[in-house]
Design an enzyme around this catalytic site. Sequence first.
Site, PDB file in Angstrom:
ATOM      1  N   CYS A  82       0.891  -1.158   0.000  1.00 19.36           N
ATOM      2  CA  CYS A  82       0.000   0.000   0.000  1.00 19.36           C
ATOM      3  C   CYS A  82       0.925   1.202   0.000  1.00 19.36           C
ATOM      4  CB  CYS A  82      -0.970  -0.041   1.187  1.00 19.36           C
ATOM      5  SG  CYS A  82      -0.186  -0.058   2.798  1.00 19.36           S
ATOM      6  N   ARG A  87      -2.431  -0.930   5.455  1.00 21.68           N
ATOM      7  CA  ARG A  87      -3.464  -1.662   4.712  1.00 21.68           C
ATOM      8  C   ARG A  87      -2.922  -2.985   4.189  1.00 21.68           C
ATOM      9  NH1 ARG A  87      -5.343   3.240   0.890  1.00 21.68           N
ATOM     10  NH2 ARG A  87      -3.097   3.597   0.955  1.00 21.68           N
TER      11      ARG A  87
END
Length: 90
Positions: A82, A87
Amino acid sequence: ELTCPSSEILARKPGVVLLDTRTGMEYQGSAAAARSGHLPGAVHVEWKENLGADGRFKPSDELRKLYVARGVTPDKEIISYCQTGGRASH
């Protein structure tokens, strides 16, 4: 700039899947982000797709189906990314 382009990663390591966990707009390159657009050959599964309506992780069988449908299978090495790692840690 990346120090190791995705094509080099994929060429050196057969059976690797690059997994982009950012938003669809970031993946497509249409978001105002530090790095917008995906690495060539990357598979997109936004991190939120791992979660149910209650905000908890979906059951493992549902997650397995989601990832297998996108070509992310247990026989492959997965490199998720990410922007900062939060994430991608999903």
